[in-house]
Design a protein around this motif. Structure first.
Motif, PDB file in Angstrom:
ATOM      1  N   SER A  69     -45.794 -35.141  43.403  1.00  0.00           N
ATOM      2  CA  SER A  69     -45.615 -36.538  42.996  1.00  0.00           C
ATOM      3  C   SER A  69     -44.160 -36.998  43.057  1.00  0.00           C
ATOM      4  O   SER A  69     -43.900 -38.195  43.046  1.00  0.00           O
ATOM      5  CB  SER A  69     -46.162 -36.751  41.581  1.00  0.00           C
ATOM      6  N   ILE A  70     -43.224 -36.057  43.097  1.00  0.00           N
ATOM      7  CA  ILE A  70     -41.813 -36.460  43.103  1.00  0.00           C
ATOM      8  C   ILE A  70     -41.108 -36.124  44.406  1.00  0.00           C
ATOM      9  O   ILE A  70     -39.904 -36.313  44.524  1.00  0.00           O
ATOM     10  CB  ILE A  70     -41.036 -35.830  41.919  1.00  0.00           C
ATOM     11  N   ARG A  71     -41.846 -35.640  45.386  1.00  0.00           N
ATOM     12  CA  ARG A  71     -41.209 -35.273  46.649  1.00  0.00           C
ATOM     13  C   ARG A  71     -41.963 -35.923  47.799  1.00  0.00           C
ATOM     14  O   ARG A  71     -43.176 -35.847  47.870  1.00  0.00           O
ATOM     15  CB  ARG A  71     -41.223 -33.759  46.809  1.00  0.00           C
ATOM     16  N   GLN A  72     -41.216 -36.568  48.665  1.00  0.00           N
ATOM     17  CA  GLN A  72     -41.763 -37.127  49.887  1.00  0.00           C
ATOM     18  C   GLN A  72     -40.895 -36.634  51.036  1.00  0.00           C
ATOM     19  O   GLN A  72     -39.812 -36.095  50.827  1.00  0.00           O
ATOM     20  CB  GLN A  72     -41.759 -38.652  49.843  1.00  0.00           C
ATOM     21  N   PHE A  73     -41.364 -36.836  52.229  1.00  0.00           N
ATOM     22  CA  PHE A  73     -40.593 -36.442  53.398  1.00  0.00           C
ATOM     23  C   PHE A  73     -40.321 -37.670  54.252  1.00  0.00           C
ATOM     24  O   PHE A  73     -41.154 -38.566  54.350  1.00  0.00           O
ATOM     25  CB  PHE A  73     -41.339 -35.371  54.212  1.00  0.00           C
ATOM     26  N   ARG A  74     -39.119 -37.702  54.831  1.00  0.00           N
ATOM     27  CA  ARG A  74     -38.737 -38.798  55.722  1.00  0.00           C
ATOM     28  C   ARG A  74     -38.085 -38.195  56.959  1.00  0.00           C
ATOM     29  O   ARG A  74     -37.635 -37.051  56.956  1.00  0.00           O
ATOM     30  CB  ARG A  74     -37.768 -39.755  55.029  1.00  0.00           C
ATOM     31  N   ARG A  75     -38.008 -39.002  57.987  1.00  0.00           N
ATOM     32  CA  ARG A  75     -37.352 -38.543  59.211  1.00  0.00           C
ATOM     33  C   ARG A  75     -35.884 -38.288  58.908  1.00  0.00           C
ATOM     34  O   ARG A  75     -35.236 -39.052  58.227  1.00  0.00           O
ATOM     35  CB  ARG A  75     -37.499 -39.593  60.310  1.00  0.00           C
ATOM     36  N   GLU A 120     -37.039 -34.390  56.425  1.00  0.00           N
ATOM     37  CA  GLU A 120     -36.270 -33.839  55.315  1.00  0.00           C
ATOM     38  C   GLU A 120     -36.897 -34.292  54.010  1.00  0.00           C
ATOM     39  O   GLU A 120     -37.472 -35.369  53.929  1.00  0.00           O
ATOM     40  CB  GLU A 120     -34.807 -34.265  55.390  1.00  0.00           C
ATOM     41  N   PRO A 121     -36.799 -33.441  52.963  1.00  0.00           N
ATOM     42  CA  PRO A 121     -37.373 -33.826  51.674  1.00  0.00           C
ATOM     43  C   PRO A 121     -36.528 -34.884  50.989  1.00  0.00           C
ATOM     44  O   PRO A 121     -35.310 -34.898  51.114  1.00  0.00           O
ATOM     45  CB  PRO A 121     -37.361 -32.525  50.882  1.00  0.00           C
ATOM     46  N   VAL A 122     -37.209 -35.775  50.288  1.00  0.00           N
ATOM     47  CA  VAL A 122     -36.547 -36.815  49.502  1.00  0.00           C
ATOM     48  C   VAL A 122     -37.137 -36.750  48.098  1.00  0.00           C
ATOM     49  O   VAL A 122     -38.354 -36.764  47.930  1.00  0.00           O
ATOM     50  CB  VAL A 122     -36.799 -38.218  50.103  1.00  0.00           C
ATOM     51  N   LEU A 123     -36.286 -36.653  47.099  1.00  0.00           N
ATOM     52  CA  LEU A 123     -36.725 -36.606  45.714  1.00  0.00           C
ATOM     53  C   LEU A 123     -36.935 -38.025  45.209  1.00  0.00           C
ATOM     54  O   LEU A 123     -36.033 -38.850  45.272  1.00  0.00           O
ATOM     55  CB  LEU A 123     -35.684 -35.887  44.852  1.00  0.00           C
ATOM     56  N   ILE A 124     -38.129 -38.302  44.712  1.00  0.00           N
ATOM     57  CA  ILE A 124     -38.452 -39.600  44.135  1.00  0.00           C
ATOM     58  C   ILE A 124     -38.202 -39.490  42.641  1.00  0.00           C
ATOM     59  O   ILE A 124     -38.983 -38.902  41.907  1.00  0.00           O
ATOM     60  CB  ILE A 124     -39.928 -39.993  44.408  1.00  0.00           C
ATOM     61  N   GLN A 125     -37.077 -40.026  42.188  1.00  0.00           N
ATOM     62  CA  GLN A 125     -36.682 -39.859  40.798  1.00  0.00           C
ATOM     63  C   GLN A 125     -37.350 -40.848  39.856  1.00  0.00           C
ATOM     64  O   GLN A 125     -37.378 -40.626  38.656  1.00  0.00           O
ATOM     65  CB  GLN A 125     -35.166 -39.943  40.666  1.00  0.00           C
ATOM     66  N   GLU A 126     -37.905 -41.916  40.376  1.00  0.00           N
ATOM     67  CA  GLU A 126     -38.538 -42.920  39.521  1.00  0.00           C
ATOM     68  C   GLU A 126     -39.683 -42.285  38.732  1.00  0.00           C
ATOM     69  O   GLU A 126     -40.620 -41.750  39.308  1.00  0.00           O
ATOM     70  CB  GLU A 126     -39.059 -44.083  40.354  1.00  0.00           C
ATOM     71  N   GLY A 127     -39.584 -42.318  37.427  1.00  0.00           N
ATOM     72  CA  GLY A 127     -40.624 -41.786  36.558  1.00  0.00           C
ATOM     73  C   GLY A 127     -40.676 -40.266  36.494  1.00  0.00           C
ATOM     74  O   GLY A 127     -41.615 -39.705  35.941  1.00  0.00           O
ATOM     75  N   MET A 128     -39.657 -39.588  37.033  1.00  0.00           N
ATOM     76  CA  MET A 128     -39.682 -38.134  37.137  1.00  0.00           C
ATOM     77  C   MET A 128     -39.826 -37.461  35.771  1.00  0.00           C
ATOM     78  O   MET A 128     -40.616 -36.525  35.616  1.00  0.00           O
ATOM     79  CB  MET A 128     -38.421 -37.644  37.849  1.00  0.00           C
ATOM     80  N   HIS A 129     -39.086 -37.905  34.772  1.00  0.00           N
ATOM     81  CA  HIS A 129     -39.164 -37.299  33.446  1.00  0.00           C
ATOM     82  C   HIS A 129     -40.556 -37.496  32.849  1.00  0.00           C
ATOM     83  O   HIS A 129     -41.187 -36.552  32.372  1.00  0.00           O
ATOM     84  CB  HIS A 129     -38.104 -37.882  32.512  1.00  0.00           C
TER      85      HIS A 129
END
Length: 157
Positions: A44-50, A58-67
């Motif tokens: 839920s907190i990791r997506q991948f982008r070009r 490459e992985p991108v951390l989605i920090q929104e709502g992470m806690h």
């Protein structure tokens, strides 16, 4: 003697810790994640982008709502039942960041989410060079926020 399937499945191996939260007027029980919950949280907190070079992902951390995403899975009652559902992320996320951060640290530790694992999820696990500069392909951040990120006009999801 090796453990049996039944003895492994019967083992109570999920740690808990009671944390005083004076801001909420009592104690909260924090439970570590199960393997399935850890996978769901990380997904839920990791997506991948070009990648910037366009040659891979490459992985991108989605920090929104992470806690709050971690805490809805880890806050339990006296019987070990979750207090919140995954749908409660926004409501729990509206609570004090100081409290959420303190509880998040406990949930992270009980779930085996080390700083190194967090960095790996963020894509920042490369070793720094001699000068202390990261070898991560992540773009540098700008000094000033963009207008849409500072004036509240960014579209809501």
């Amino acid at each position: 003697m090796a453990l049996s399937r039944d003895s492994i499945l019967a083992a109570n191996d999920i740690p808990t810790e009671t944390v005083p939260v004076s801001e909420w007027g009592g104690d909260v029980i924090v439970r570590g994640l199960t393997g399935a919950e850890l996978d769901a949280y990380q997904g839920s907190i990791r997506q991948f982008r070009r990648s910037l070079d366009g040659k891979g992902m490459e992985p991108v951390l989605i920090q929104e709502g992470m806690h709050a995403k971690l805490l809805v899975k880890c806050l339990v009652d006296d019987n070990g039942e979750r207090l919140f559902s995954d749908g409660d992320v926004d409501e729990l996320g509206a609570k004090s960041s100081l409290v959420l951060d303190r509880l998040y640290d406990v949930a992270q530790r009980l779930s085996g989410l080390s700083e190194e694992e967090q960095e790996e999820m963020e894509g920042n696990s490369e070793t720094p060079t001699e000068g202390g500069v990261s070898t991560s392909p992540s773009p540098e951040t700008s000094a000033a926020p963009s207008p849409s990120s500072s004036d509240g006009s960014a579209p809501e999801s």
